[in-house]
Design an enzyme around this catalytic site. Structure first.
Site, mmCIF file in Angstrom:
data_model
loop_
_atom_site.group_PDB
_atom_site.id
_atom_site.type_symbol
_atom_site.label_atom_id
_atom_site.label_comp_id
_atom_site.label_asym_id
_atom_site.label_seq_id
_atom_site.Cartn_x
_atom_site.Cartn_y
_atom_site.Cartn_z
ATOM 1 N N LYS A 199 0.628 -1.094 -0.208
ATOM 2 C CA LYS A 199 0.116 -0.013 0.016
ATOM 3 C C LYS A 199 0.877 1.181 0.267
ATOM 4 O O LYS A 199 0.782 2.208 -0.663
ATOM 5 C CB LYS A 199 -0.938 -0.068 1.161
ATOM 6 C CG LYS A 199 -1.898 1.287 1.119
ATOM 7 C CD LYS A 199 -2.929 1.292 0.185
ATOM 8 C CE LYS A 199 -3.415 2.468 -0.089
ATOM 9 N NZ LYS A 199 -4.612 2.681 0.827
ATOM 10 N N LYS B 91 0.153 11.971 4.907
ATOM 11 C CA LYS B 91 0.685 10.877 6.081
ATOM 12 C C LYS B 91 1.110 9.692 5.326
ATOM 13 O O LYS B 91 2.260 9.310 5.775
ATOM 14 C CB LYS B 91 -0.873 10.416 6.538
ATOM 15 C CG LYS B 91 -0.702 9.299 7.817
ATOM 16 C CD LYS B 91 -1.012 7.981 7.196
ATOM 17 C CE LYS B 91 -2.436 8.112 6.919
ATOM 18 N NZ LYS B 91 -2.940 6.662 6.509
#
Length: 298
Positions: free
Chosen positions: A171, A239
């Site tokens: 991811k 993030k």
């Protein structure tokens, strides 16, 4: 039929849960903001008062939260998932977190008698609504088989990434590339605008050549329409880039382009655009250079 618990009914979690419900799985859901559970209550699904209750009632507990800290908070404490687990309950972690966080969560779940699958998803709100997210599954083959139906309701393809932690790594890989691409796209559009080029012509040239990408087509249309509804907010992209850079530092791999993209997203967030879609990173260039890209207003 397994009862599936959903913890986190935000922009991604809610449509994922709806698709699982539509596939015939009974649900028990929880969200800190109670109003987000109302559509599920209207569908006849169980709304839990705590994440502990979700874990106690569900065979499979899906967690869709924002970051490492949120994952830890959901698991720990007297009302956390770990306190409600029964032997054999499967925790299906689908948030974007660091490999270390998902590995620590897996250990804690196993120590509490549960089982764990690391399965973040690639895609934004549109694919989440259509059930076409790419599922980055990682864990023992038998467990992946046990949750195949739930994962299939959420997305396709389901990519077997390896052991727990490898889903998180995959991811970060894809979101690193995503952040680099949209940052470079916004930068190029700002450059072209400053050179007096037509926005429509720039889009035509991009879409006609080797750099053509669905991302550039979709986000190009959004920028032109001044549409920055958060399919994937700047703060979350920042993030993920931060996590990727930190992982790369630990591995001794330089990420100069990603580090630059991270700082661009950080600046756009500081300017007040953190809750807007990642395409709003173009506003950083607009505000600094004093120009207007496409039909959007600086």
């Amino acid at each position: 039929m397994q009862t599936v618990g959903f913890i986190g009914l935000g922009a991604m979690g809610a449509p994922m849960a709806e698709n699982v419900s539509d596939a015939g799985y009974p649900l028990v859901v929880y969200n800190r903001t109670r109003s987000r559970t109302e559509p599920f209550a209207e569908r006849g699904e169980i709304v839990a008062d705590s994440v502990r209750e979700v874990a106690r009632e569900a065979d499979v507990v899906v967690v869709v939260v924002t970051d490492d800290e949120a994952l830890e908070a959901v698991l720990e404490g007297d009302d956390g998932v770990l306190a409600g687990l029964t032997d054999g309950t499967i925790v299906l972690q689908m948030s974007t977190v660091t490999p270390a966080a998902t590995e620590a969560a897996a250990e804690a779940v196993r120590d509490a008698g549960g089982q764990y699958v690391d399965a973040p998803v690639s895609g934004t709100v549109g694919p989440a609504e259509k059930g076409t997210l790419t599922v980055l599954a990682a864990g023992p083959d038998d467990l992946l088989g046990d949750v195949e139906g739930v994962l299939g309701a959420i997305g396709e393809p389901i990519v077997d990434c390896g052991a727990v932690g490898d889903g998180a790594r995959m991811k970060l890989f894809v979101n690193l590339l995503l952040g680099d691409m949209i940052g470079a796209f916004a930068e190029a559009l700002a450059f072209g605008t400053a050179q007096g080029l037509s926005y429509d012509d720039m889009q035509t040239v991009v879409e006609a050549g080797a750099v053509d990408s669905p991302l550039f087509s979709i986000k190009g249309e959004n920028i032109a329409a001044d549409d920055f509804e958060p399919r994937f907010p700047i703060d979350l992209q920042f993030k993920d880039l931060r996590y990727a850079v930190e992982e790369a530092n630990d591995a001794g791999v330089p990420l100069p382009q990603t580090a630059a993209a991270r700082e661009t997203f950080s600046a756009a967030s500081s300017m007040g655009h953190g809750g807007e879609d990642m395409a709003a990173v173009v506003k950083f260039f607009e505000q600094v250079a004093g120009l207007s890209v496409g039909d959007s207003e600086s």
